[in-house]
Design a protein around this motif. Structure first.
Motif, short mmCIF file in Angstrom:
data_model
loop_
_atom_site.label_atom_id
_atom_site.label_comp_id
_atom_site.label_asym_id
_atom_site.label_seq_id
_atom_site.Cartn_x
_atom_site.Cartn_y
_atom_site.Cartn_z
N LEU A 1 0.85 -1.20 0.00
CA LEU A 1 0.00 0.00 0.00
C LEU A 1 0.88 1.24 0.00
CD1 LEU A 1 -2.69 1.58 0.40
CD2 LEU A 1 -2.36 1.28 2.86
N LYS A 2 0.60 2.15 -0.90
CA LYS A 2 1.33 3.42 -0.92
C LYS A 2 0.33 4.57 -0.93
CE LYS A 2 5.53 1.77 -3.23
NZ LYS A 2 5.15 0.37 -3.52
N ILE A 3 0.45 5.43 0.08
CA ILE A 3 -0.37 6.64 0.17
C ILE A 3 0.59 7.82 0.12
CG2 ILE A 3 -2.02 7.96 1.54
CD1 ILE A 3 -3.01 5.35 2.74
N GLN A 4 0.60 8.50 -1.01
CA GLN A 4 1.58 9.56 -1.23
C GLN A 4 0.90 10.92 -1.22
OE1 GLN A 4 5.21 9.40 -1.91
NE2 GLN A 4 4.74 11.52 -1.30
N HIS A 5 1.16 11.69 -0.16
CA HIS A 5 0.68 13.07 -0.11
C HIS A 5 1.60 13.95 -0.96
CE1 HIS A 5 -2.49 12.72 3.02
NE2 HIS A 5 -1.79 11.64 3.36
N ALA A 6 1.30 15.23 -1.00
CA ALA A 6 1.99 16.14 -1.92
C ALA A 6 3.49 16.23 -1.63
CB ALA A 6 1.38 17.53 -1.82
N LEU A 7 4.26 16.39 -2.70
CA LEU A 7 5.68 16.70 -2.62
C LEU A 7 5.89 18.06 -3.27
CD1 LEU A 7 7.25 13.25 -3.59
CD2 LEU A 7 7.16 14.28 -1.31
N ARG A 8 6.85 18.82 -2.75
CA ARG A 8 7.09 20.16 -3.25
C ARG A 8 8.39 20.22 -4.04
NH1 ARG A 8 2.03 20.69 -2.69
NH2 ARG A 8 1.24 21.07 -0.58
N ALA A 9 8.35 20.85 -5.22
CA ALA A 9 9.51 20.93 -6.11
C ALA A 9 10.14 22.31 -6.00
CB ALA A 9 9.10 20.62 -7.54
N PHE A 10 11.00 22.50 -4.99
CA PHE A 10 11.65 23.79 -4.81
C PHE A 10 13.00 23.85 -5.52
CE2 PHE A 10 9.02 23.43 -0.88
CZ PHE A 10 8.14 24.46 -1.16
N THR A 11 13.62 22.68 -5.72
CA THR A 11 14.96 22.64 -6.33
C THR A 11 14.98 21.57 -7.42
OG1 THR A 11 15.79 20.95 -4.81
CG2 THR A 11 15.98 23.25 -4.09
N ALA A 12 16.09 21.57 -8.19
CA ALA A 12 16.27 20.54 -9.22
C ALA A 12 16.33 19.16 -8.59
CB ALA A 12 17.55 20.82 -10.01
N LYS A 13 16.92 19.09 -7.40
CA LYS A 13 16.99 17.81 -6.68
C LYS A 13 15.60 17.33 -6.30
CE LYS A 13 19.26 15.60 -2.72
NZ LYS A 13 20.13 15.82 -1.55
N ASP A 14 14.73 18.27 -5.88
CA ASP A 14 13.35 17.93 -5.54
C ASP A 14 12.61 17.37 -6.76
OD1 ASP A 14 13.70 18.78 -2.95
OD2 ASP A 14 12.90 20.79 -3.31
N ARG A 15 12.80 18.05 -7.92
CA ARG A 15 12.10 17.60 -9.14
C ARG A 15 12.56 16.21 -9.54
NH1 ARG A 15 12.70 23.16 -10.21
NH2 ARG A 15 14.68 22.87 -11.29
N LYS A 16 13.83 15.94 -9.37
CA LYS A 16 14.36 14.60 -9.69
C LYS A 16 13.75 13.55 -8.76
CE LYS A 16 18.72 12.11 -10.34
NZ LYS A 16 20.21 12.20 -10.25
N ALA A 17 13.65 13.90 -7.45
CA ALA A 17 13.07 12.98 -6.47
C ALA A 17 11.60 12.71 -6.78
CB ALA A 17 13.22 13.55 -5.06
N ILE A 18 10.86 13.74 -7.21
CA ILE A 18 9.45 13.57 -7.56
C ILE A 18 9.29 12.64 -8.75
CG2 ILE A 18 7.44 14.79 -8.50
CD1 ILE A 18 8.27 17.17 -6.68
N LYS A 19 10.16 12.81 -9.73
CA LYS A 19 10.11 11.94 -10.91
C LYS A 19 10.35 10.49 -10.53
CE LYS A 19 12.06 11.39 -15.54
NZ LYS A 19 13.08 11.87 -16.52
N LEU A 20 11.32 10.25 -9.63
CA LEU A 20 11.61 8.88 -9.17
C LEU A 20 10.44 8.32 -8.36
CD1 LEU A 20 15.36 9.25 -8.06
CD2 LEU A 20 14.49 7.96 -10.02
N THR A 21 9.82 9.18 -7.52
CA THR A 21 8.68 8.75 -6.72
C THR A 21 7.52 8.33 -7.61
OG1 THR A 21 9.30 10.20 -4.88
CG2 THR A 21 7.02 9.45 -4.95
N ALA A 22 7.26 9.10 -8.67
CA ALA A 22 6.16 8.82 -9.60
C ALA A 22 6.32 7.46 -10.26
CB ALA A 22 6.07 9.92 -10.65
N GLU A 23 7.56 7.05 -10.45
CA GLU A 23 7.82 5.76 -11.11
C GLU A 23 7.51 4.57 -10.21
OE1 GLU A 23 11.84 6.02 -12.45
OE2 GLU A 23 11.38 7.45 -14.05
N ASN A 24 7.26 4.83 -8.93
CA ASN A 24 6.91 3.75 -7.99
C ASN A 24 5.43 3.38 -8.07
OD1 ASN A 24 9.45 3.34 -6.74
ND2 ASN A 24 9.15 5.16 -5.48
N TYR A 25 4.65 4.15 -8.83
CA TYR A 25 3.21 3.95 -8.89
C TYR A 25 2.78 3.36 -10.23
CZ TYR A 25 2.94 6.53 -4.57
OH TYR A 25 3.10 6.90 -3.26
#
Length: 507
Positions: free
Chosen positions: A341-365
């Motif tokens: 079970l994965k319940i993912q609340h919002a992530l914030r993209a303040f930096t390039a590192k954040d955007r990269k982490a969000i992209k990786l997180t999205a691939e888990n779904y």
């Protein structure tokens, strides 16, 4: 059929359950809630573990609260790690609010305020049922991993555990283990060496330093008796609702070693004592670990490996583990891959590192024809989350951006008076809160050393008396000889003989 109608049908079909389930909210499309398109979690698969993640302030704790409440209502006991101190309100019913009613109207669920049966537990001096475990219960392997011991040090720890088993020396707390360690390199050095081989003094010193480090994080409070019986986590109240056990951890956030030590011992004890559950209709126990990164922070590779192994195996005991953290990357990949079970609340993209982490997180779904997952992750509001679960056949349910339902209990902490009242009513507090310090390795070895010293002193005194006696006899014999010689020399015969010789010489 319109795009919205197709989406609703997609969600309803993917969330249809034959057995018991929990409804966590309604699906959303393009920012609009689709009333009646409920997102359900089958109880049957809730022992497959899970993740609740999201940035600060996005609603992770309230989601945890909703899951705990609904599990309790279904007769499933729950264990919560309360790092921030904001979960005690589960014991009191919600005061309600127009915004809550508005939210539930959108979801298509009536709102009902309720309180829930809560037991407060503690690892420290806070009010609550005291949690303890003995060193013996850890065993040499787990104790070595907690200390991050080298192979050589782990070998010494194994020897000391074996010696204590052979000599019936209970290892209850850290002072017991330290005493055995000191004995093995000092008074009992020869005894240990004859039985098990030589123990390196330098390695023993390194082990002692690691134990002192553990003590500085408060582990001396945790190790001891009376040991907590994990079966007490499985209680139901008189209405058949599962107890919600809340461990108060607000004062150990800066002591990750103690937290990981406790968690690993708890999971190991549950795994070793709970019977095999098999393919059951609901979990035996569900554990929520808030601020989950603290389990893995400063943990060794061996400790990571141990946790990963337990996560893989413990679900067969009917136990579900749910990690609550800000980012999925806080959880090691080996553990993350086990979470159904994965319940993912919002992530914030303040930096390039954040955007990269969000992209990786999205691939888990799961891939969805209705969402750009990476984009949705940054657009979710408070109390909204992407949800992907396992259906009753173990298949991923359709990915759904979900408007989460509100907790039925208070979304705030209990007052000091309410906490004290809850503690007074506890039936477990009298059982566990009186510390027991029975005779163990520390006392028995001290007694053994004292007895050995007494016997050594007695033997030394006997040796000294024997030496004095020998000297006295030697002195007596010497005096007797001198007296005999003097007697002969002073006898009349000798004197006359000497005088006669002298008379002849004079003539």
């Amino acid at each position: 059929m319109s795009h919205t109608e197709a989406f609703k049908e997609h969600i309803i079909q993917g969330n249809t359950c034959k057995g018991a389930y929990i409804t966590v909210g309604a699906a959303m499309l393009d920012g609009t809630t689709i009333t009646g398109a409920h997102v359900n979690l089958p109880l049957k698969t809730l022992n497959r573990h899970g993740l609740i993640a999201g940035a600060t302030g996005t609603g992770k704790t309230k989601t945890l609260q909703v899951l705990a409440e609904n599990l309790s209502e279904k007769g499933v006991p729950v264990l919560l790690m309360d790092m921030k101190g904001d979960l005690s309100g589960i014991a009191k019913a919600s005061e309600g609010h127009p915004k809550i009613n508005e939210r539930h109207a959108k979801i298509g669920l009536p709102f009902e305020a309720k309180d829930f049966p809560v037991e407060l537990l503690t690892l420290s001096e806070q009010d609550g049922v005291r949690l303890r475990a003995t060193v013996s219960e850890f065993g040499p392997v787990l104790f070595s991993r907690i200390l991050d011991a080298t192979d050589a040090q782990a070998g010494i720890i194994a020897i000391l555990f074996k010696y204590c088993d052979d000599k019936s020396l209970p290892l209850l707390d850290l002072k017991d283990f330290k005493k055995v360690l000191q004995y093995a390199t000092d008074e009992g050095k020869e005894e240990i060496q004859d039985l098990y081989g030589r123990i390196s003094t330098s390695s023993a010193g390194a082990i002692l330093r690691k134990i002192v480090q553990l003590e500085q994080q408060g582990a001396d409070i945790f190790f001891g008796e009376k040991s907590f019986d994990v079966d007490d986590l499985l209680r139901l109240d008189e209405s058949g609702r599962g107890k919600i056990n809340i461990i108060r951890l607000t004062d150990i956030q800066d002591r990750p070693k103690l937290f990981s030590t406790f968690m690993l011992s708890l999971l190991a004890e549950i795994y070793s004592t709970f019977p095999e559950q098999g393919d059951s209709d609901q979990p035996e126990l569900v554990i929520f670990i808030d601020e989950a990164h603290l389990i893995f922070k400063e943990a060794s590779k061996a400790l990571h490996s141990q946790i990963e192994s337990i996560v893989k195996l413990i679900r067969s005991k009917g136990v579900g583990l749910y990690f609550v953290t800000q980012n999925p990357t806080d959880v090691p990949d080996g553990v993350l891959s086990q979470l159904g079970l994965k319940i993912q609340h919002a992530l914030r993209a303040f930096t390039a590192k954040d955007r990269k982490a969000i992209k990786l997180t999205a691939e888990n779904y799961p891939i969805s024809e209705f969402y750009n997952t990476a984009e949705v992750l940054t657009q979710l509001g408070t109390g909204e989350a992407l949800v992907s679960a396992l259906d009753e056949k173990g298949r991923p349910t359709p990915l759904a951006a979900t408007l989460m339902r509100a907790p039925m209990s208070r979304m705030d902490i209990l007052t000091k008076d309410e906490l004290e009242e809850l503690h007074r009513k506890s039936v477990l507090a009298p059982k566990y809160n009186d510390a027991v310090d029975r005779e163990s390795a520390y006392e028995l070895l001290n007694e053994k050393i004292k007895k050995a010293e007494s016997e050594e002193a007695k033997e030394k005194a006997q040796q000294e008396r024997a030496t004095v006696k020998r000297n006295t006899r030697t002195s007596s014999r010497s005096n007797s000889t001198e007296k005999a010689i003097i007697k002969v020399l002073t006898s009349a015969t000798v004197i006359r003989g000497v005088l006669g010789i002298l008379g002849k010489l004079i003539k």
